[in-house]
Design an enzyme around this catalytic site. Structure first.
Site, PDB file in Angstrom:
ATOM      1  N   TYR A 181       0.815  -1.214   0.000  1.00 27.31           N
ATOM      2  CA  TYR A 181       0.000   0.000   0.000  1.00 27.31           C
ATOM      3  C   TYR A 181       0.849   1.265   0.000  1.00 27.31           C
ATOM      4  O   TYR A 181       0.348   2.348   0.241  1.00 27.31           O
ATOM      5  CB  TYR A 181      -0.914   0.028   1.225  1.00 27.31           C
ATOM      6  CG  TYR A 181      -2.112  -0.894   1.151  1.00 27.31           C
ATOM      7  CD1 TYR A 181      -2.131  -1.990   0.298  1.00 27.31           C
ATOM      8  CD2 TYR A 181      -3.224  -0.675   1.935  1.00 27.31           C
ATOM      9  CE1 TYR A 181      -3.207  -2.836   0.243  1.00 27.31           C
ATOM     10  CE2 TYR A 181      -4.322  -1.523   1.886  1.00 27.31           C
ATOM     11  CZ  TYR A 181      -4.302  -2.603   1.036  1.00 27.31           C
ATOM     12  OH  TYR A 181      -5.381  -3.433   0.987  1.00 27.31           O
ATOM     13  N   ASP A 188      -1.772 -17.256   6.133  1.00 27.44           N
ATOM     14  CA  ASP A 188      -2.773 -18.188   5.587  1.00 27.44           C
ATOM     15  C   ASP A 188      -3.297 -19.100   6.701  1.00 27.44           C
ATOM     16  O   ASP A 188      -4.504 -19.290   6.868  1.00 27.44           O
ATOM     17  CB  ASP A 188      -2.201 -19.004   4.419  1.00 27.44           C
ATOM     18  CG  ASP A 188      -0.798 -19.534   4.672  1.00 27.44           C
ATOM     19  OD1 ASP A 188      -0.166 -19.123   5.667  1.00 27.44           O
ATOM     20  OD2 ASP A 188      -0.327 -20.369   3.882  1.00 27.44           O
ATOM     21  N   ASP A 230      -5.188  -5.435   6.525  1.00 27.70           N
ATOM     22  CA  ASP A 230      -6.449  -5.005   5.922  1.00 27.70           C
ATOM     23  C   ASP A 230      -7.391  -6.209   5.793  1.00 27.70           C
ATOM     24  O   ASP A 230      -8.573  -6.151   6.167  1.00 27.70           O
ATOM     25  CB  ASP A 230      -6.140  -4.413   4.540  1.00 27.70           C
ATOM     26  CG  ASP A 230      -7.277  -3.577   4.004  1.00 27.70           C
ATOM     27  OD1 ASP A 230      -8.244  -3.351   4.749  1.00 27.70           O
ATOM     28  OD2 ASP A 230      -7.199  -3.142   2.842  1.00 27.70           O
TER      29      ASP A 230
END
Ligand code: NAD
Length: 362
Positions: A124, A225, A249
């Site tokens: 980002y 994960d 996020d």
């Protein structure tokens, strides 16, 4: 003396939920002088600039802002205003608590997690190279020369910087937050087994900082994960989670799902001496102007803001009033009804009215 606070209403459903939160905050009796600053679609129409300079200047001056969501058209090269505000003010810590509220439809009970997401780096950072441009071709050929690996010529490139500096400050922030809020464990979440030179820095730096807190806060590590699965299966095993920007996020939306959805998930973006408070959810444009969506996430962001400006009592009262209205389940928006088509649900503004009425009795 009252507090001077910047109010950024945002666009889409932003102005509706921001107004509801503003009214609830004022009903606590805390004296606030709001300085309204327009960003997003309205700012484009009025000033030809999606993020006028006065918005950033206002937050710099007042040190605190309450912000409604602002939409970002996907894939147009139009940069997210939300990310731009965080970068311009170096609000490096995104704090997103996920707490169960009685009366909210959810498969889980007693969730109490806090996601602390690094806000300034990672994918980002806003460093991207558009497919086909000369600079992108140049970058691709440089990378191929350095790595002896091929990148397809029709690729776009996004850069993922992760530094020791930014990791140290976010991990330290997470440990200090844990101590301040009486929390027991900090879990660092990465994909360091694959992203060795970026997530690897995040993990190794976190391990180093964790030594300073030995005996005070438990340190734990997980791969992102696996963490997604663990949070769905055993969310009660976790407490404070600290993550790089992108994983933060995604995992914070997952955590919002555990407590019943985005309508009740608040957030804060915090820097060294200033903070912007905003819901986790976006501008949900299809609901714009319908007085339909849940104002809770924005109101609870206001609760976090009241705590930040040291108005603890007002924060406790507003949180309790909100919790009571939700648990009674009468004056709540459609998303909080067992049947979302239940015609007895109320609008955004009426739910705020019910919270204000409750505040009067606390
Ligand atoms: P969104 O959060 O706006 O909405 C997704 C869905 O979640 C909605 O359709 C609705 O069903 C539900 N929802 C969201 N807020 C709700 C509320 N208060 N009450 C009840 N239901 C609610 O996500 P999106 O559609 O992916 O994004 C829309 C725009 O918002 C995009 O342009 C995105 O970039 C932007 N966005 C902004 C922020 C921010 O301002 N910080 C955060 C996320 C997304």
């Amino acid at each position: 003396m009252g507090h001077k606070i910047t109010l950024i209403p945002g666009d889409g459903i932003g102005p509706e939920v921001a107004k509801a939160a503003q009214r609830c905050i004022e009903a606590t009796g805390v004296k606030i002088e709001w300085e309204v600053a327009i960003a997003g679609k309205d700012a484009v129409e009025k000033f030809g600039n999606i993020l006028p300079d006065n918005v950033i200047e206002s937050v710099k001056r007042n040190k605190v802002a309450l912000k409604g969501p602002i939409g970002t058209p996907i894939g147009t090269g139009f940069r997210s205003v939300n990310v731009a505000i965080r970068h311009a003010l170096d609000l490096y810590a995104c704090v997103r608590p996920s707490k169960s509220y009685e009366g909210v439809r959810s498969n889980y009970k007693d969730i109490d997690l806090v996601v602390i997401r690094e806000n300034s780096e990672d994918l980002y950072s806003g460093i991207e190279f558009e497919e086909g441009l000369p600079a992108t071709k140049e970058i691709i050929s440089q990378i191929e020369a350095f790595t002896k690996k091929n990148i397809r010529p029709d690729s776009g490139i996004s850069i993922k910087p992760i530094s020791k500096f930014a990791t140290e400050r976010i991990v330290r922030f997470a440990f200090e937050y844990a101590i301040r809020s009486n929390r027991k464990k900090v879990t660092v979440i990465t994909k360091a087994n694959i992203m060795k030179f970026t997530d690897g820095i995040f993990l190794n730096t976190a391990r180093k900082i964790a030594q300073e807190y030995e005996g005070k806060v438990i340190f734990d590590e997980a791969l992102v994960d696996n963490m997604a699965m663990q949070l769905v299966q055993k969310p009660h095993n976790y407490d404070v989670l600290v993550l790089p920007n992108l994983y933060g996020d995604i995992i914070s939306d997952l955590c919002a799902g555990l407590i019943g959805g985005l309508g009740i998930a608040p957030g804060a973006n915090i820097g060294d001496d200033m903070a912007v408070f905003e819901a986790v959810h976006g501008s949900a444009p299809k609901y714009k102007g319908l007085n339909k969506v849940n104002p809770t996430a924005m109101i609870l962001s206001g609760v976090l803001m009241l705590r930040f400006i040291k108005e603890e009592k007002a924060a406790d009262r507003l949180e309790k009033a909100t919790r009571d209205v939700i648990s009674e389940g009468k004056f709540v928006t459609y998303d909080l009804k067992t049947d979302p088509k239940d015609t007895s649900s109320v609008g955004t503004s009426e739910m705020a009215d019910a919270i204000i009425a409750k505040l009067g009795k606390i």
